[in-house]
Design a protein around this motif. Structure first.
Motif, PDB file in Angstrom:
ATOM      1  N   ARG A 179      49.338  40.650  51.981  1.00 38.53           N
ATOM      2  CA  ARG A 179      49.060  42.034  52.050  1.00 38.53           C
ATOM      3  C   ARG A 179      50.117  42.937  53.015  1.00 38.53           C
ATOM      4  N   ILE A 184      49.618  46.725  52.408  1.00 39.55           N
ATOM      5  CA  ILE A 184      48.150  46.843  52.587  1.00 39.55           C
ATOM      6  C   ILE A 184      47.485  46.762  53.665  1.00 39.55           C
ATOM      7  N   LYS A 185      46.818  47.782  54.268  1.00 41.96           N
ATOM      8  CA  LYS A 185      46.499  47.652  55.735  1.00 41.96           C
ATOM      9  C   LYS A 185      45.408  46.800  55.720  1.00 41.96           C
ATOM     10  N   GLU A 188      41.571  46.634  54.709  1.00 37.36           N
ATOM     11  CA  GLU A 188      41.139  47.013  53.439  1.00 37.36           C
ATOM     12  C   GLU A 188      41.060  46.067  52.355  1.00 37.36           C
ATOM     13  N   PRO A 190      41.559  45.474  48.545  1.00 34.80           N
ATOM     14  CA  PRO A 190      42.192  46.096  47.343  1.00 34.80           C
ATOM     15  C   PRO A 190      41.600  45.394  46.031  1.00 34.80           C
ATOM     16  N   SER A 221      40.109  49.781  48.000  1.00 36.91           N
ATOM     17  CA  SER A 221      41.190  50.631  47.428  1.00 36.91           C
ATOM     18  C   SER A 221      41.495  49.839  46.100  1.00 36.91           C
ATOM     19  N   TYR A 223      44.370  49.669  43.184  1.00 33.02           N
ATOM     20  CA  TYR A 223      45.982  49.651  42.883  1.00 33.02           C
ATOM     21  C   TYR A 223      46.213  49.231  41.221  1.00 33.02           C
ATOM     22  N   ASP A 248      42.482  56.815  47.777  1.00 36.20           N
ATOM     23  CA  ASP A 248      42.843  55.302  47.876  1.00 36.20           C
ATOM     24  C   ASP A 248      43.136  54.733  46.597  1.00 36.20           C
ATOM     25  N   HIS A 250      45.964  54.000  43.870  1.00 38.67           N
ATOM     26  CA  HIS A 250      47.778  54.019  44.031  1.00 38.67           C
ATOM     27  C   HIS A 250      48.289  53.653  42.548  1.00 38.67           C
ATOM     28  N   TRP A 263      50.752  40.571  44.162  1.00 36.90           N
ATOM     29  CA  TRP A 263      49.700  41.535  44.261  1.00 36.90           C
ATOM     30  C   TRP A 263      48.429  40.788  43.920  1.00 36.90           C
ATOM     31  N   ALA A 266      46.945  39.201  47.078  1.00 35.67           N
ATOM     32  CA  ALA A 266      46.654  40.204  47.720  1.00 35.67           C
ATOM     33  C   ALA A 266      45.208  40.521  47.676  1.00 35.67           C
TER      34      ALA A 266
END
Length: 372
Positions: A179, A184-185, A188, A190, A221, A223, A248, A250, A263, A266
């Motif tokens: 992340r 990525i915060k 968060e 995801p 979020s 993605y 949020d 993306h 990805w 994460a």
């Protein structure tokens, strides 16, 4: 076993200058065949653009390149391996008819579930190609049954062999590090989708499900990693995101497989809400990365995710999809169970094991155990 086969691979999907991920599963198999000693030539379409003016141009170019191979190299090949029944199988038939080359066809799903239903003429061509092939590989059991029952292809000519996952690439990365690399915060949660940004992948269903879940959990979020085939659909997706103020969400272009693995590692959950899916290799890749998978109850995903190897939801049903994602993100014990079972499933689909079965097909050895 003699692996010094000369193989011509024909495919209407293959990575190229415009997309490094277009038909990447075919390229992965080609590389594995070469690593195991086969001499492989490839003639393929490497441009994913499906806008009408471009389609005719790219397919004519592909046909011309195939004819060049046919005229100047045709006698050299032991096997011609066509990926996708129609139209690729039509080109493969030239080599079989003229040079008696062994013809193997891999059906991936869209060729049977979508292409063959576009017109009666295409359906007839699909039937002819399947009948003429020396062997037909299907990437999933549902596809196997459909080809056997609807096209009356005998079982001795059919095998189930998916494209396999490269476990050297797709392996777990430490979540917090993954992340951090991706920006990525902290805090968060995801949700990740990887694939073509097309309607048939259930992108709009996923956005609707995310809208439901976002009202319940602010730290979610989404993605979407992949390239659109049609600019018009990409604009539709972007308009939906704007209209519903899904800040949020993306959209990111396709990335190399090593980055895809990051990805997936994460993600809190990987989602594949397809309307149709021959096998769902990307789901296995996520499992290999230690990520729980939520997928639609279609095609090969039904077998892949059954018995809590993942979460099955109803296709084209955002509410069912939201419930499936919620089940994963709200129950840590269930998450751990899915991760363990998913990793086991990934090991069963190791590319190294499956490539041996492809060589057996090239050698005209029927694989009985894969049909069960």
């Amino acid at each position: 076993m003699n692996k010094q086969k000369r193989v011509l691979v024909l495919s209407n999907m293959y990575p190229g200058a415009k997309s490094s991920t277009f038909g990447i599963f075919v390229k992965n198999q080609v590389q594995a065949l070469r690593e195991h000693g086969a001499k492989v030539d490839v003639v393929a379409v490497s441009d994913p653009d499906m806008n009408k003016p471009n389609v005719l141009k790219k397919y004519l170019k592909w046909a011309a390149e195939t004819m060049f191979s046919f005229l100047f190299k045709g006698r050299r090949y032991d096997v011609v391996h066509a990926h996708y029944v129609f139209p690729t199988g039509m080109l493969a038939l030239l080599f079989k008819k003229w040079f008696k080359t062994r013809m193997v066809v891999t059906a991936h799903g869209g060729d049977i579930n979508r292409m063959a239903k576009k017109s009666e003429r295409i359906k007839q061509w699909t039937a002819k190609i399947l009948e003429e092939a020396d062997h037909v590989i299907t990437v999933g059991h549902d596809l196997y049954r459909e080809i056997h029952e609807k096209y009356h292809i005998p079982e001795e000519k059919l095998s189930v062999i998916n494209m396999g996952v490269n476990l050297e690439v797709f392996q777990p990365h430490e979540v917090s590090e993954a992340r951090q690399v991706l920006g990525i915060k902290v805090g968060e949660r995801p949700i990740v989708f990887v694939g073509n940004i097309i309607r048939e992948k259930g992108i709009l269903d996923l956005l609707e499900a995310y809208k439901i879940l976002k009202k319940e959990q602010e730290n979610l979020s989404l993605y979407l990693i992949g390239n659109p085939k049609l600019e018009s659909f990409k604009l539709e997706v972007e308009e939906y995101i704007r209209q519903h103020q899904l800040t949020d969400v993306h959209l990111s272009p396709a990335v190399p497989q090593a980055e895809v693995a990051i990805w997936m590692s994460a993600a809190d959950v990987f989602v594949l809400p397809s309307h149709m899916e021959g096998f769902g290799l990307v789901a296995v890749e996520a499992m290999a990365c230690g990520t729980p998978v939520v997928g639609a109850r279609v095609g090969g995903l039904q077998t892949l995710l059954e018995n809590d190897h993942g979460v099955l939801v109803e296709a084209e049903d955002p509410n069912s999809l939201a419930r499936g994602i919620r089940k994963v993100i709200e129950n840590e014990d269930y998450r751990k169970q899915l991760i363990k079972a998913g990793r086991k499933r990934a090991l069963e689909n190791d590319q190294e094991l499956l490539i041996e079965k492809v060589f057996e097909i090239y050698e005209n050895k029927v694989i009985e155990d894969e049909k069960k």
